[in-house]
Write a protein that holds these residues in place. Structure first.
Motif, PDB file in Angstrom:
ATOM      1  N   LEU A 197       0.851  -1.180   0.000  1.00 25.21           N
ATOM      2  CA  LEU A 197       0.000   0.000   0.000  1.00 25.21           C
ATOM      3  C   LEU A 197       0.892   1.238   0.000  1.00 25.21           C
ATOM      4  O   LEU A 197       1.756   1.395   0.865  1.00 25.21           O
ATOM      5  CB  LEU A 197      -0.903   0.001   1.238  1.00 25.21           C
ATOM      6  CG  LEU A 197      -1.790   1.226   1.459  1.00 25.21           C
ATOM      7  CD1 LEU A 197      -2.813   1.379   0.334  1.00 25.21           C
ATOM      8  CD2 LEU A 197      -2.488   1.136   2.824  1.00 25.21           C
ATOM      9  N   TYR A 198       0.694   2.106  -0.994  1.00 24.82           N
ATOM     10  CA  TYR A 198       1.429   3.367  -1.076  1.00 24.82           C
ATOM     11  C   TYR A 198       0.526   4.492  -0.577  1.00 24.82           C
ATOM     12  O   TYR A 198      -0.631   4.605  -0.998  1.00 24.82           O
ATOM     13  CB  TYR A 198       1.851   3.665  -2.512  1.00 24.82           C
ATOM     14  CG  TYR A 198       2.696   2.595  -3.156  1.00 24.82           C
ATOM     15  CD1 TYR A 198       4.034   2.422  -2.812  1.00 24.82           C
ATOM     16  CD2 TYR A 198       2.157   1.748  -4.120  1.00 24.82           C
ATOM     17  CE1 TYR A 198       4.810   1.435  -3.401  1.00 24.82           C
ATOM     18  CE2 TYR A 198       2.922   0.763  -4.728  1.00 24.82           C
ATOM     19  CZ  TYR A 198       4.242   0.611  -4.360  1.00 24.82           C
ATOM     20  OH  TYR A 198       4.997  -0.375  -4.956  1.00 24.82           O
ATOM     21  N   VAL A 199       1.052   5.333   0.308  1.00 23.97           N
ATOM     22  CA  VAL A 199       0.267   6.429   0.881  1.00 23.97           C
ATOM     23  C   VAL A 199       1.053   7.724   0.802  1.00 23.97           C
ATOM     24  O   VAL A 199       2.231   7.778   1.172  1.00 23.97           O
ATOM     25  CB  VAL A 199      -0.101   6.139   2.360  1.00 23.97           C
ATOM     26  CG1 VAL A 199      -0.883   7.322   2.946  1.00 23.97           C
ATOM     27  CG2 VAL A 199      -0.915   4.859   2.476  1.00 23.97           C
ATOM     28  N   GLY A 200       0.399   8.760   0.318  1.00 26.27           N
ATOM     29  CA  GLY A 200       0.954  10.104   0.349  1.00 26.27           C
ATOM     30  C   GLY A 200       0.124  10.951   1.292  1.00 26.27           C
ATOM     31  O   GLY A 200      -1.107  10.872   1.280  1.00 26.27           O
ATOM     32  N   VAL A 201       0.792  11.750   2.128  1.00 23.81           N
ATOM     33  CA  VAL A 201       0.069  12.520   3.150  1.00 23.81           C
ATOM     34  C   VAL A 201       0.375  14.006   2.996  1.00 23.81           C
ATOM     35  O   VAL A 201       0.712  14.695   3.955  1.00 23.81           O
ATOM     36  CB  VAL A 201       0.420  12.013   4.564  1.00 23.81           C
ATOM     37  CG1 VAL A 201      -0.511  12.640   5.601  1.00 23.81           C
ATOM     38  CG2 VAL A 201       0.301  10.506   4.643  1.00 23.81           C
ATOM     39  N   GLY A 202       0.313  14.492   1.769  1.00 22.51           N
ATOM     40  CA  GLY A 202       0.453  15.920   1.539  1.00 22.51           C
ATOM     41  C   GLY A 202       1.853  16.463   1.716  1.00 22.51           C
ATOM     42  O   GLY A 202       2.057  17.671   1.654  1.00 22.51           O
ATOM     43  N   SER A 205       6.924  12.965   0.503  1.00 26.11           N
ATOM     44  CA  SER A 205       7.321  11.569   0.640  1.00 26.11           C
ATOM     45  C   SER A 205       6.134  10.653   0.378  1.00 26.11           C
ATOM     46  O   SER A 205       4.972  11.063   0.472  1.00 26.11           O
ATOM     47  CB  SER A 205       7.891  11.287   2.036  1.00 26.11           C
ATOM     48  OG  SER A 205       6.883  11.400   3.023  1.00 26.11           O
ATOM     49  N   ILE A 206       6.456   9.399   0.031  1.00 23.51           N
ATOM     50  CA  ILE A 206       5.464   8.358  -0.166  1.00 23.51           C
ATOM     51  C   ILE A 206       5.790   7.231   0.812  1.00 23.51           C
ATOM     52  O   ILE A 206       6.928   6.749   0.855  1.00 23.51           O
ATOM     53  CB  ILE A 206       5.492   7.827  -1.608  1.00 23.51           C
ATOM     54  CG1 ILE A 206       5.137   8.945  -2.595  1.00 23.51           C
ATOM     55  CG2 ILE A 206       4.530   6.648  -1.770  1.00 23.51           C
ATOM     56  CD1 ILE A 206       5.389   8.578  -4.046  1.00 23.51           C
ATOM     57  N   THR A 207       4.824   6.829   1.609  1.00 23.27           N
ATOM     58  CA  THR A 207       5.024   5.767   2.585  1.00 23.27           C
ATOM     59  C   THR A 207       4.648   4.427   1.954  1.00 23.27           C
ATOM     60  O   THR A 207       3.555   4.284   1.404  1.00 23.27           O
ATOM     61  CB  THR A 207       4.183   6.002   3.847  1.00 23.27           C
ATOM     62  OG1 THR A 207       4.556   7.255   4.429  1.00 23.27           O
ATOM     63  CG2 THR A 207       4.411   4.897   4.868  1.00 23.27           C
ATOM     64  N   ARG A 208       5.540   3.457   2.058  1.00 19.77           N
ATOM     65  CA  ARG A 208       5.319   2.122   1.500  1.00 19.77           C
ATOM     66  C   ARG A 208       5.002   1.164   2.649  1.00 19.77           C
ATOM     67  O   ARG A 208       5.798   1.001   3.565  1.00 19.77           O
ATOM     68  CB  ARG A 208       6.579   1.675   0.740  1.00 19.77           C
ATOM     69  CG  ARG A 208       6.477   0.331   0.052  1.00 19.77           C
ATOM     70  CD  ARG A 208       7.676   0.122  -0.876  1.00 19.77           C
ATOM     71  NE  ARG A 208       7.729  -1.245  -1.347  1.00 19.77           N
ATOM     72  CZ  ARG A 208       8.515  -2.194  -0.840  1.00 19.77           C
ATOM     73  NH1 ARG A 208       9.343  -1.895   0.160  1.00 19.77           N
ATOM     74  NH2 ARG A 208       8.508  -3.413  -1.317  1.00 19.77           N
ATOM     75  N   ILE A 209       3.812   0.539   2.600  1.00 19.21           N
ATOM     76  CA  ILE A 209       3.302  -0.279   3.701  1.00 19.21           C
ATOM     77  C   ILE A 209       3.075  -1.710   3.229  1.00 19.21           C
ATOM     78  O   ILE A 209       2.460  -1.942   2.183  1.00 19.21           O
ATOM     79  CB  ILE A 209       1.971   0.308   4.236  1.00 19.21           C
ATOM     80  CG1 ILE A 209       2.198   1.740   4.754  1.00 19.21           C
ATOM     81  CG2 ILE A 209       1.383  -0.566   5.334  1.00 19.21           C
ATOM     82  CD1 ILE A 209       0.917   2.487   5.035  1.00 19.21           C
TER      83      ILE A 209
END
Length: 274
Positions: A197-202, A205-209
């Motif tokens: 799961l890739y998440v961007g929080v504004g 950076s992109i968090t890889r889960i």
């Protein structure tokens, strides 16, 4: 439309187009009620052959209902042919019986509205109280590649919830170490193999889960604030909307392969090879 004949439909009410059916014979509509001062909505469809409007029934042939709600996020899953919309609303009696906890008072509740674009039914799936009352920019939704699950990401509380798209039940919820949401909005995308799961929080950076454990694997730096994510058809490249630019990231290494200017780009709907 090519050479298709243009048609005009005059409807009695306050309507907003939602989506076409898979076979293009119907146009699903959101009808706002009452028309001049809306406080609720219901889902209807326009029969394109004769211009008549009909209510959309529930998943189990239940009568259509009126619901209060404010749209937060929306995504179409091509595999299940379902349109998922994340809503929040002020608690009304309709919701008290299903999701309301007396201790929540006037706190907003959240739910996922499911619209099947082939079979033509609608369903409201309630979400846990811990996901209620967040602003639109704090939450994102994304389906699994096989259409079996829908994932809801709440960046302000650092939560990821998994919803079974057959039973419409939440199967697990877990806290995840996400970057704080200071500005911009939350966006999420699943890898092509359904494992990440890739998440961007504004932020930049992109968090890889890891989807099995819901643990953060790493964070990739990008040259701008992430406002949208999309994958190439083969899943090898992750496209990140960064306001004025779009960055292309290698999903194996996290390296930025290129950055292109597209003017103002807030989100990416689809990536395809010409």
């Amino acid at each position: 439309m090519g050479s298709a004949r243009r048609r005009r439909f005059e409807l009695d009410g306050n309507f907003e187009p939602e989506a076409f059916s898979v076979d293009d014979t119907r146009l699903f509509l959101i009808q706002f009620l009452p028309a001049e001062a809306p406080s609720a909505y219901r889902v209807t469809f326009l029969e394109l052959a004769d211009g008549t409007v009909h209510p959309v029934f529930g998943r189990f042939k239940t009568p259509p209902t009126r619901m209060p709600g404010i749209r937060l996020a929306q995504v179409f899953d091509r595999t299940s042919e379902q349109l998922y919309t994340l809503y929040t609303n002020r608690v009304a009696k309709h919701f008290h019986d299903h999701w309301q906890d007396p201790a929540s008072g006037d706190r907003e509740v959240s739910f996922v509205h499911v619209l099947n674009l082939r079979e033509g039914w609608a369903y409201c799936a309630g979400l846990p109280r811990k996901l209620w009352g967040q602003p639109a920019r704090a939450q994102a939704i994304t389906p699994s590649p096989d259409g079996r699950f829908l994932y809801i990401v709440d960046s302000k509380r650092g939560l990821v919830a998994e919803m079974d798209t057959e039973t419409m039940e939440i199967t697990r919820t877990q806290r995840v170490r996400l970057d704080p949401l200071r500005h911009g909005r939350t966006t999420a995308k699943l890898s092509a193999d359904g494992n990440t799961l890739y998440v961007g929080v504004g932020g930049e950076s992109i968090t890889r889960i890891d989807l099995d454990s819901l643990e953060v694997l790493e964070r990739w730096s990008v040259p701008g604030d992430v406002t949208g994510l999309a994958l190439s058809e083969d899943g090898a490249r992750l496209y990140a909307a960064l306001g004025e630019d779009v960055a292309i990231v290698d999903t194996r290494t996290g390296d930025a392969l290129a950055t292109f200017s597209f003017g103002r780009t807030e989100s990416i709907l689809h990536v395809a090879t010409p």
